[in-house]
Scaffold this active site. Structure first.
Site, short mmCIF file in Angstrom:
data_model
loop_
_atom_site.label_atom_id
_atom_site.label_comp_id
_atom_site.label_asym_id
_atom_site.label_seq_id
_atom_site.Cartn_x
_atom_site.Cartn_y
_atom_site.Cartn_z
N GLU A 162 0.81 -1.22 0.00
CA GLU A 162 0.00 0.00 0.00
C GLU A 162 0.84 1.27 0.00
O GLU A 162 0.82 2.05 0.96
CB GLU A 162 -0.97 -0.01 1.19
CG GLU A 162 -1.88 -1.22 1.20
CD GLU A 162 -2.91 -1.21 2.32
OE1 GLU A 162 -2.86 -0.32 3.18
OE2 GLU A 162 -3.77 -2.11 2.32
N GLU A 347 -5.27 -8.69 0.40
CA GLU A 347 -6.00 -8.39 1.64
C GLU A 347 -7.47 -8.18 1.32
O GLU A 347 -7.80 -7.53 0.32
CB GLU A 347 -5.50 -7.10 2.32
CG GLU A 347 -4.12 -7.19 2.91
CD GLU A 347 -3.70 -5.90 3.62
OE1 GLU A 347 -4.57 -5.11 4.05
OE2 GLU A 347 -2.48 -5.69 3.73
#
Ligand code: IFM
Length: 433
Positions: A162, A347
């Site tokens: 991220e 995720e």
């Protein structure tokens, strides 16, 4: 299910969120400094012990085996391997990851290793952190050390987790470590993080020729509030900052021109052409997906954007809108716009206020429904041609949720297993996938 037979089912965690950040020769990281600064994290909690995975990892691997996981995505902590970020190696830290990998393989669980999930050594932050162009070389040094020690057994590598959060939550909004609110710093960080991704891909290929390498990028669903031209443009700009600013470098080696034009002198001093180095061929893209947001035009908003919070939509305990259709849409869009060789959902999950356990079991129907609808959304995308090859639930354990500490106070968690954040409360969510 219509998913391929060799589809990979796993669960994910990250080092600072579960290991316990004190001990084992680990150096200080920016999250240690940040969480020990009063007022930065809910209840002033920290990851000093977290799930104590450092000491309990063998039990944790047994739990993964019991769950039937094919794969486990974890991150190595840079300051556990290099306490000062560069130079002297902490062999105890490498030994820990070595033993973890061996126990995973003995349990027939494939390790997926993420190199950077936000715990930058504080010693490097003191030298400018990711704002410093030298950070690219620092990251390569760390990558090479991890790859040389573990690459004989770890074949799946993720460079960064991220990058939008590393850059913007940490340096623009200041709600994550290192807690800066400085637009120029945030874009310098994004630039070097993405270049370091490309450099690490090359380093991994040299050290582990049969490695499968990727990057985990998080994307929310982005919906314009209406069909009005201004709202469509606001949503497109939001997508530019949150998504294309990272996807275009990784897949095309360029920055999106509409956003470059908006940023103007914020980018002064950056060699924008150097972003071409970010675009190395990768074997898979990791997608982290949780929620959708809606955007409208607002003359007073930053770059004319305002988020519209829809009433009466399902939300998790963290206030995130549950919107599985966006997951399908994002996967199809990635196929169409960027054509990754493969996509792994690295995720996906939800925090809910689970009831107290009864006979050691937590009844968590909301989480089960969340997973059910999102896995169906993945199936729908695969039917539309998206090359999704695996799915990792977030998270294996109820862990340290960054500035939120425990999501939404003590009542909720995102865990799919019965292990909780040991220093705080008994186990709760149980085997929901
Ligand atoms: O816990 C985080 C993780 O570290 C990164 N992705 C989102 C998760 C939930 O907020």
């Amino acid at each position: 299910m219509s998913l391929p037979k060799d589809f990979v089912w796993g669960a994910a965690t990250s080092s600072y969120q579960i290991e316990g950040s004190v001990g084992g020769g680990r150096g200080e990281c920016i999250w240690h400094r940040f969480s020990h600064t009063p007022g930065k994290v809910v209840n002033n909690e920290n990851g000093d012990r977290a799930c104590d995975h450092l000491h309990l990892f063998r039990d944790d691997v047994a739990l993964m085996k019991e769950l039937g996981l094919h794969a486990y995505r974890f991150s190595t902590a840079w300051p556990r391997i290099l306490p000062k970020g560069t130079g002297a190696i902490n062999t105890e830290g490498l030994d820990f990851y070595d033993a973890l990998v061996d126990s995973l393989l003995a349990a027939n669980i494939t390790p997926y290793l993420t190199l950077y999930h936000w715990d930058l050594p504080q010693a490097l932050q003191d030298r400018g952190g990711w704002e410093n162009p030298d950070s690219v070389q620092w990251f390569v040094e760390y990558t090479q050390i991890a790859a040389h020690r573990l690459g004989d057994r770890v074949k799946h590598w993720i460079t960064h987790n991220e990058p939008v959060c590393t850059a913007f939550l940490g340096n623009l909004f200041g709600i994550h470590a290192p807690g800066k609110q400085d637009p120029q710093a945030a874009f310098r960080v994004a630039h070097h993080v993405m270049i370091s991704h490309g450099a690490a891909v090359r380093a991994l290929r040299a050290a582990v020729p049969d490695a499968q390498v990727g990057i985990a990028i998080n994307m929310n669903g982005i919906t314009p509030a209406s069909d009005r031209e201004e709202d469509l443009r606001a949503a497109r700009t939001q997508d530019g900052f949150a998504n294309r600013w990272f996807l275009d470098p990784a897949f095309r080696g360029t920055y999106p021109e509409d956003i470059v034009a908006l940023l103007g002198n914020i980018l002064d001093g950056l060699d924008l052409a150097a972003i071409s180095e970010a675009a190395q061929p990768i074997d898979f893209m990791g997608l982290n997906y949780y929620q959708r947001n809606v955007f409208a035009y607002d003359a007073g908003g930053l770059y004319g954007i305002k988020e519209v919070r829809l009433p009466d939509v399902p939300r998790t305990a963290m206030g995130w809108e549950v919107h599985p259709q966006s997951l399908t849409d994002i996967l199809v869009r990635l196929k169409d716009d960027y054509a990754p060789a493969a996509i792994l959902i690295t995720e996906n999950g939800a925090a809910y206020d689970d009831p107290a356990p009864v006979d050691g079991l937590v009844n968590d129907p909301e989480r089960i429904a969340y997973y059910d609808s999102h896995i169906k959304a993945v199936e729908a995308a695969v039917a539309l041609g998206a090359p999704v090859t695996g799915y990792f639930a977030w998270s294996l354990f109820d862990n340290f949720e960054w500035a939120e500490a425990t999501p939404n106070g003590l009542g909720s968690c995102m865990s799919i297993s019965r292990r909780s954040n040991v220093h705080r409360r008994p186990a709760r969510a149980f085997y929901s996938v």
